[in-house]
Design a protein around this motif. Structure first.
Motif, PDB file in Angstrom:
ATOM      1  N   LYS A   2       0.277 -10.341  -8.659  1.00 46.07           N
ATOM      2  CA  LYS A   2      -1.162 -10.485  -8.477  1.00 46.07           C
ATOM      3  C   LYS A   2      -1.926  -9.648  -9.497  1.00 46.07           C
ATOM      4  CE  LYS A   2      -0.700 -11.213  -3.485  1.00 46.07           C
ATOM      5  NZ  LYS A   2      -1.027 -10.678  -2.146  1.00 46.07           N
ATOM      6  N   SER A   3      -3.188 -10.026  -9.715  1.00 47.57           N
ATOM      7  CA  SER A   3      -3.990  -9.327 -10.729  1.00 47.57           C
ATOM      8  C   SER A   3      -4.143  -7.849 -10.403  1.00 47.57           C
ATOM      9  CB  SER A   3      -5.365  -9.988 -10.873  1.00 47.57           C
ATOM     10  OG  SER A   3      -6.081  -9.925  -9.654  1.00 47.57           O
ATOM     11  N   ALA A   4      -4.350  -7.511  -9.113  1.00 48.78           N
ATOM     12  CA  ALA A   4      -4.500  -6.102  -8.742  1.00 48.78           C
ATOM     13  C   ALA A   4      -3.230  -5.318  -9.057  1.00 48.78           C
ATOM     14  CB  ALA A   4      -4.843  -5.989  -7.256  1.00 48.78           C
ATOM     15  N   ASP A   5      -2.076  -5.946  -8.851  1.00 46.79           N
ATOM     16  CA  ASP A   5      -0.807  -5.280  -9.159  1.00 46.79           C
ATOM     17  C   ASP A   5      -0.628  -5.113 -10.666  1.00 46.79           C
ATOM     18  OD1 ASP A   5      -0.015  -5.105  -6.450  1.00 46.79           O
ATOM     19  OD2 ASP A   5       0.643  -7.185  -6.484  1.00 46.79           O
ATOM     20  N   ARG A   6      -1.027  -6.122 -11.435  1.00 44.48           N
ATOM     21  CA  ARG A   6      -0.948  -5.989 -12.901  1.00 44.48           C
ATOM     22  C   ARG A   6      -1.849  -4.858 -13.374  1.00 44.48           C
ATOM     23  NH1 ARG A   6      -1.797 -11.558 -12.704  1.00 44.48           N
ATOM     24  NH2 ARG A   6      -3.833 -11.298 -13.718  1.00 44.48           N
ATOM     25  N   HIS A   7      -3.036  -4.771 -12.802  1.00 45.29           N
ATOM     26  CA  HIS A   7      -3.967  -3.710 -13.203  1.00 45.29           C
ATOM     27  C   HIS A   7      -3.391  -2.331 -12.902  1.00 45.29           C
ATOM     28  CE1 HIS A   7      -7.636  -6.641 -12.901  1.00 45.29           C
ATOM     29  NE2 HIS A   7      -6.764  -6.960 -13.839  1.00 45.29           N
ATOM     30  N   ARG A   8      -2.694  -2.196 -11.752  1.00 47.58           N
ATOM     31  CA  ARG A   8      -2.073  -0.916 -11.425  1.00 47.58           C
ATOM     32  C   ARG A   8      -0.992  -0.561 -12.439  1.00 47.58           C
ATOM     33  NH1 ARG A   8      -3.077  -2.313  -5.911  1.00 47.58           N
ATOM     34  NH2 ARG A   8      -1.163  -3.471  -5.709  1.00 47.58           N
ATOM     35  N   VAL A   9      -0.212  -1.561 -12.850  1.00 42.18           N
ATOM     36  CA  VAL A   9       0.828  -1.319 -13.851  1.00 42.18           C
ATOM     37  C   VAL A   9       0.198  -0.833 -15.156  1.00 42.18           C
ATOM     38  CG1 VAL A   9       2.566  -2.434 -15.312  1.00 42.18           C
ATOM     39  CG2 VAL A   9       2.490  -2.942 -12.875  1.00 42.18           C
TER      40      VAL A   9
END
Length: 259
Positions: A2-9
């Motif tokens: 998900k986009s939120a998970d990509r942003h955290r990475v």
């Protein structure tokens, strides 16, 4: 992913690197390079990072407070776990002074269904609690810091001096067993110090990324809070040291998130 998970990475990699590349982020997240470029553009528009050819670099140098939007996506699972553990230590009917910060914003979200009197020191938290049915919401004076929306200055300090609270929930910018609890902003540190002075007990919240670091403005010694809630990434030896110095240390276990 998900986009939120990509942003955290992306945010986590920028915390430990001077630059990240589109190609390496695409491999790490399983997303296309076009998707990663869009993510970087979005985070750049929020002030989280700065775009460069082929990737991105941190928006702020080391030692400078990262933007609120960047911190909101960093260590998100740990912050939610810490907030949940902290809320368990607050009893219905208590008066609560709620510090500014991304972790205390998670606390505000969990207090919505509780029966409490709460004074938030951040307009972000005020928004979360405005329509909470069981919360008696108290608003301090003060001047909101841009982006942070933390309330600081003489009016904020005067509001705190006029009241007494059962518990203050503090979120320092950094924590060191030798340097204590610290903050990046001088006015914010002063408000935190006053919060300590007017509260019967204090719960400090600090995920592992804040440990063994020191920001510019001293708030209090590391053993001044009654309780410290952290997560499993905090240094075990330093946790043990604070426990030996009389601090009740709670270690929250972040939930495993689905990919």
């Amino acid at each position: 992913m998900k986009s939120a998970d990509r942003h955290r990475v992306i945010v986590e990699r920028l915390r430990t690197s001077t630059q990240v590349a589109v190609v390496e982020l695409a491999v790490a997240t399983g997303a296309s390079e076009m998707t990663i470029r869009r993510d970087l553009d979005l985070l750049a528009a929020s002030g989280v990072l700065r775009r460069v050819h082929g990737g991105a670099v941190p928006a702020t140098p080391s030692g400078v407070e990262p933007p609120f939007a960047a911190r909101a996506t960093s260590a998100a699972a740990a912050k939610r776990a810490i907030a949940a553990a902290a809320v368990e230590l607050i009893r219905d009917g208590e008066t609560v002074l709620l510090d500014s910060g991304t972790t205390t914003l998670e606390v505000a979200r969990l207090l919505r269904e509780r029966s409490l009197a709460v004074m938030p020191l951040s307009l972000h938290a005020v928004r979360e609690l405005l329509d909470a049915p069981g919360v008696r919401l108290l608003l301090p004076g003060g001047e909101p810091r841009p982006g942070e929306l933390a309330l600081v200055g003489p009016l904020a300090l005067a509001s705190l001096r006029a009241l007494r609270f059962d518990v203050a929930v503090l979120s320092p910018c950094a924590l060191s067993t030798t340097g204590g609890l610290t903050a990046h902003d001088l006015a914010d540190a002063e408000v935190k110090q006053q919060a300590l002075a007017v509260s019967a007990r204090t719960i400090a919240l600090a995920d592992g990324s804040k440990w063994d670091r020191t920001a510019m403005a001293h708030v209090c010694p590391a053993d001044r809070p009654d309780v410290l809630v952290t997560d499993t990434t905090a240094p075990e030896d330093q946790r043990a040291e604070l426990a030996a110095r009389g601090v009740l240390v709670h270690v929250a276990q972040p939930a495993q998130e689905n990919p």
